[in-house]
Each structure stands twice: as C-alpha cells, then as structure tokens.
Design an enzyme around this catalytic site. Structure first.
Site, mmCIF file in Angstrom:
data_model
loop_
_atom_site.group_PDB
_atom_site.id
_atom_site.type_symbol
_atom_site.label_atom_id
_atom_site.label_comp_id
_atom_site.label_asym_id
_atom_site.label_seq_id
_atom_site.Cartn_x
_atom_site.Cartn_y
_atom_site.Cartn_z
ATOM 1 N N ASP A 1 -80.730 76.483 -30.050
ATOM 2 C CA ASP A 1 -79.438 77.394 -30.752
ATOM 3 C C ASP A 1 -79.400 77.531 -32.051
ATOM 4 O OD1 ASP A 1 -78.898 74.586 -30.638
ATOM 5 O OD2 ASP A 1 -76.791 74.962 -30.831
ATOM 6 N N SER B 1 -76.456 65.536 -39.713
ATOM 7 C CA SER B 1 -76.573 64.764 -38.381
ATOM 8 C C SER B 1 -77.147 65.545 -37.398
ATOM 9 C CB SER B 1 -74.955 64.643 -37.707
ATOM 10 O OG SER B 1 -73.891 64.394 -38.977
ATOM 11 N N GLU C 1 -76.904 71.768 -30.001
ATOM 12 C CA GLU C 1 -77.076 71.075 -30.934
ATOM 13 C C GLU C 1 -76.044 71.403 -31.925
ATOM 14 O OE1 GLU C 1 -78.185 68.999 -34.619
ATOM 15 O OE2 GLU C 1 -77.767 71.095 -34.487
HETATM 16 N N1 BES Z 1 -80.805 70.507 -38.667
HETATM 17 C C1 BES Z 1 -79.438 70.132 -38.936
HETATM 18 C C2 BES Z 1 -79.120 68.793 -39.377
HETATM 19 C C3 BES Z 1 -79.840 68.482 -40.691
HETATM 20 C C4 BES Z 1 -80.222 69.446 -41.444
HETATM 21 C C5 BES Z 1 -80.323 67.049 -41.100
HETATM 22 C C6 BES Z 1 -80.867 69.138 -43.091
HETATM 23 C C7 BES Z 1 -80.870 66.877 -42.367
HETATM 24 C C8 BES Z 1 -81.189 67.729 -43.163
HETATM 25 C C9 BES Z 1 -78.673 70.245 -37.466
HETATM 26 O O1 BES Z 1 -79.112 71.235 -36.907
HETATM 27 C C10 BES Z 1 -77.335 70.239 -37.932
HETATM 28 O O2 BES Z 1 -76.911 71.078 -38.641
HETATM 29 N N2 BES Z 1 -76.471 69.464 -37.007
HETATM 30 C C11 BES Z 1 -75.008 69.448 -37.273
HETATM 31 C C12 BES Z 1 -74.658 68.569 -36.119
HETATM 32 C C13 BES Z 1 -73.309 68.669 -35.718
HETATM 33 C C14 BES Z 1 -72.943 70.034 -35.477
HETATM 34 C C15 BES Z 1 -72.904 67.679 -34.690
HETATM 35 C C16 BES Z 1 -74.601 69.194 -38.581
HETATM 36 O O3 BES Z 1 -75.167 68.267 -39.329
HETATM 37 O O4 BES Z 1 -73.649 69.781 -39.084
HETATM 38 ZN ZN ZN Z 2 -80.969 71.960 -36.855
#
Ligand code: BES
Ligand code: ZN
Length: 466
Positions: free
Chosen positions: A94, A405, A159
């Site tokens: 996604d 995250s 995710e």
């Molecule tokens: N890929 C990202 C997380 C990320 C990006 C970690 C760059 C470290 C460096 C992931 O897809 C993401 O954006 N996760 C969300 C999680 C949330 C919706 C629970 C986030 O961190 O906002």
């Molecule tokens: Zn991601």
C-alpha cells in the site's frame, strides 16, 4: 562451505544484465494505485495483492492471498532445505494518498524516469524497495534454480494506515511464520551513498479530536464573544501541547522514557551531519525542536507530538464573518523506548478534555499505535547484512536509528520472537509521503544487488555457526 560464492556472482551478473526488465516490471507495480487509506481504491488494492503474489510465484514461492477485514495480506513461502536458515521478508504494497495532486511534476501513478530517478507514489515507500527482494529471489531461481535460504514472504496492504489487522494474522499463522531472522527494506540510507543498518525506530500513536460548538455556523458579529469558538479553542488546545522549548506538556508524557547512553549519543555525534543539507532537504529556514538535543537526537531518540492537519470554518476566497460550528485536528505522537501507546493516548485525551472550554463538546477518536523498537546491533545476522550491503554499495553501512515507525517490527518480536534487519536502500530526501516521491535508479539496482548477496551471506553465517 563457500561453494556458492561464484553462484552469487552469477546472480549479480544476471541482475546487471536484466536491469531494464526489472524496471519495466517495477513500473507495472507502481502503476497500480494501491492507496490503502481511501476506500475508492479497494479494487486496486486487490489487483496489487495479485501482482505481488505473481511476482512471488516467479521466484519459486508458493503463495496465498489472505483476506482480512481490511486489505489482503500476501504470503509466500519456499522451504529449500530444513537445514538452511529461514528468513522472513516483509514489505507493504500500500501507498500513501498522492495528494496534493497539483504539486506533482508528473502523474503519481504514471511512473517515469527523470534525472536518473524513478518518479511515482510508492517508488521508494515501499514498492521500489520491496521489489528489490522479489527481483533478487527471481534472479536466484533463474540462475541457480534454488534459493540460498528458506523464505517466508509477508506483504501487507495496511502499513500506511497502521497495520490494524496484522497482529491477529501473525497470531493465527504463528507456526507458518517461524523464522531465524526477518528482513525489511522500508527505511532509508543515512545519506547519499552512505548505506545504513537501522537498529531503532520510534513508535507512534494517532488520534483525532473534534470540537463541536453551535448547531450551525453563526454570524460572528451577532454572537462573537458570547459563546466559545471551536476553531479558536482547537488552536489553543493544539498550541498548548508543546511549550516554547519544544517539550510536550501532556502530564506524564516523559515518565516512562528510558535513558539513552552517553556512548550512543556520542556515536550519533560522530555521524557526518550537515545542517545546511538538512535545511535544503526540508526547505525550512532553520531547525527547531526540544531544547538540549541535537537534530539527530530530536528525530531519533526523543518523543514528540505533532498536529498533522486541522480543519474548521471558512477557508475559501476572501473573508467571511462566522463562528464555525466545529473544528477538527489530527494528532500523532512519536514514541521512544519505554513509552506505552495506550498510556500516551489516555494522557493525551485527558489533557485535551481538561482544557476544553465550556459549551463545546469534545470527541476523541483513537487510531493506531505501536511502541518503539531497538535492536542490539551486534550478532551474526547483522554482520552478514553489513557484508552484503558493503559489497553492493562499495562502502560499509553506518548504524543509525530512525524517527519513522514500522509497526510490524515490534509485532515480529512480540508475537513471533524474531528480530528484524532494517536495510533501507532509498533516501529520506526521496519525498516519501510527499509530492514527487522518487527512487534513484542507482539505489534500486544497488538494493537489488545487496538483497541477492544477503541471502547468500545469511546462509554462510548459519553454516559457520553450525
Ligand atoms: N517507510 C516508512 C517508515 C520509515 C521511513 C522509517 C523512513 C524510517 C525512515 C513507513 O511506511 C511509514 O511511513 N510508516 C508510518 C507508520 C504509521 C502510519 C503507523 C509512519 O512512520 O508514519
Ligand atoms: Zn513504508
């Protein structure tokens, strides 16, 4: 036993010879608008899950598309030999909504290469990075007819909206998902050409607050000053979440935060960091954050509270004299080790309710949450990953934490008792979650090579341990 090292060289050669095919296939993946947050894209989510399953099948995996109350999970597996280590690979198909659409140079779901970068929503987060693993496994099957490790591959479609149905799935399929180590490519390099092994991520909680005032918008001349204005009240509530030094004012917010060692902080200070580059990346004039901490520390090891969006009243052209009937804000807190998502949400809700002016009704909606993650960055699997990354990037990785995250990482530890290698091939400057998201073509190819070498390195690690 090092008999297959020439085999991995053949696999890398094959990958180099078929780079154009890999890009064409990745483009097909990127063309599917798999926006998990928006129900208008439900059918595309199904189509995208099928695309992932077919890619796994081409890598010799047996697959299953498992429905959930939300979007389907794609599972692939191949047991080559019970003696070999088993790797659990995770990715997400996604993507974030592409808005604001008019800020894209080219359409978000019509991938193109400009200036040696692949532009599309999901190019780096996470389709492009996930695809490196699909591709490297396909290459192993084509060249060697077998994989160096046993593989379980889990790709989810929720995710970006908090992985709500994943824990239940992990609990129900615990036996099928047993693995020695997990691998995720959904983080970033530390800097351009400086690859990283990420050993820590922040956790998160998300919520929405809704203030309801008069039964409809009212004339602000007739009524202004005599009843609470939801927009003004919301601005005060949100503004009160941080003090002038950038500290979160929610009572108890910092109570459970675990200290970070001086040695770890010293290691962060050793990393090359250019504030000028950082400002260029963000487009901001200056940095700002909690007093007493460096920019890297503020991003990696300090908890925060952010307003992600606010709406209220009239936002069209010209003035309009009203007291809006309602105001809404979306809020997230990034968490560090020790902090518990539920306790933080309770404290946030209480903070807002305690300060809500009379005459307004406050509704607090809780969304997803996950705790922070830290991995001991020593041990044989990490060493194996270092070697593969160094060989592919031509320079050894640095050890970093990240501020983003990935909820599944803690779930893997808590439910499956397996730890995760976070190996990111993209860059934080790739505009993830923003307009003009992209992935450098060179990062895609280096990532694919690193992935191909990693499976062999993990096998050798298990060999030398036995
Ligand atoms: N890929 C990202 C997380 C990320 C990006 C970690 C760059 C470290 C460096 C992931 O897809 C993401 O954006 N996760 C969300 C999680 C949330 C919706 C629970 C986030 O961190 O906002
Ligand atoms: Zn991601």
């Amino acid at each position: 036993m090092n008999g297959d090292s020439s085999m991995s060289a053949d696999v890398v050669r094959h990958l180099n010879d078929t780079q154009e095919d890999a890009l064409a296939d990745l483009f097909d993946f990127l063309r599917i608008p798999s926006v998990s947050a928006d129900s208008a894209f439900r059918a595309d989510m199904q189509r995208c899950a099928r695309f992932v399953a077919e890619s796994m099948q081409r890598a010799g995996l047996t697959t299953e598309i498992v429905p959930t109350p939300g979007h389907p999970i794609v599972l692939g597996e191949r047991c080559e030999d019970p003696q070999l280590p088993t790797v659990l690979i995770y990715g997400h198909y996604d993507v974030q909504p592409p808005d604001p659409l008019d800020e894209w140079t080219s359409a978000p779901f019509d991938p193109v290469i400009r200036d040696e970068k692949i532009y599309a929503r999901g190019a780096t987060d996470d389709k492009g990075q996930l695809y490196t693993h699909l591709r490297s496994l396909q290459a192993w099957m084509t060249v060697a007819g077998k994989l160096p490790v046993n593989v379980r591959f889990l790709v989810e479609g929720e995710e970006e909206v908090g992985s709500d149905h994943l824990d239940r799935f992990l609990e129900e399929h615990r036996d099928r998902l047993q693995a020695d180590v997990a691998v995720i490519s959904d983080t970033s390099q530390y800097g351009d050409g400086i690859p990283a092994i990420t050993y820590g991520l922040r956790g998160i909680v998300a919520a929405e607050v809704h203030l309801r005032g008069p039964s409809q918008d009212l004339h602000s001349g007739i009524y202004g000053g005599s009843i609470a204005n939801p927009a003004t009240a919301l601005a005060r509530l949100c503004g009160g979440l941080l003090d002038a030094d950038g500290r979160v004012r929610i009572p108890g917010f910092y109570d459970d935060v675990l200290p970070v060692s001086d040695a770890e902080r010293a290691a962060f200070a050793e990393l090359p960091f250019s504030e000028a580059e950082f400002l260029k990346e963000t487009g901001c004039q200056d940095v700002w954050g909690e007093a007493g901490w460096s920019t890297l520390e503020r991003r990696w090891i300090r908890p925060t509270c952010d307003i992600n969006g606010m709406v209220s009243g009239y936002t069209g052209e010209g003035p309009k004299t009203i007291i809006p009937a309602w105001a809404r804000a979306k809020i997230t807190c990034r968490l560090v080790p020790g902090q518990q998502p539920d306790r933080i949400l309770d404290a946030l809700e209480q903070f807002l309710k305690d300060r809500c002016p009379p005459g307004l009704t406050l509704t607090f909606t809780r969304y997803h949450g996950c705790p922070a993650f830290v991995l001991d960055p020593t041990g044989p699997w990490v060493t194996a990953a270092c070697r593969a990354v160094e060989e592919a990037f031509g320079t050894p990785p640095v050890f970093i934490r990240e501020g983003g995250s990935i909820p599944v990482v803690m779930s893997f530890r808590q439910i499956l008792d397996v730890d995760t290698l976070l190996l990111g091939w993209g860059r934080n400057s790739d505009n993830l979650h923003s307009p003009d998201e992209h992935l450098h073509v060179v990062d895609f190819h280096r990532g694919t090579t690193a992935s191909a070498l990693l499976w062999e390195r993990l096998r050798l690690t298990a060999d030398s341990a036995s």
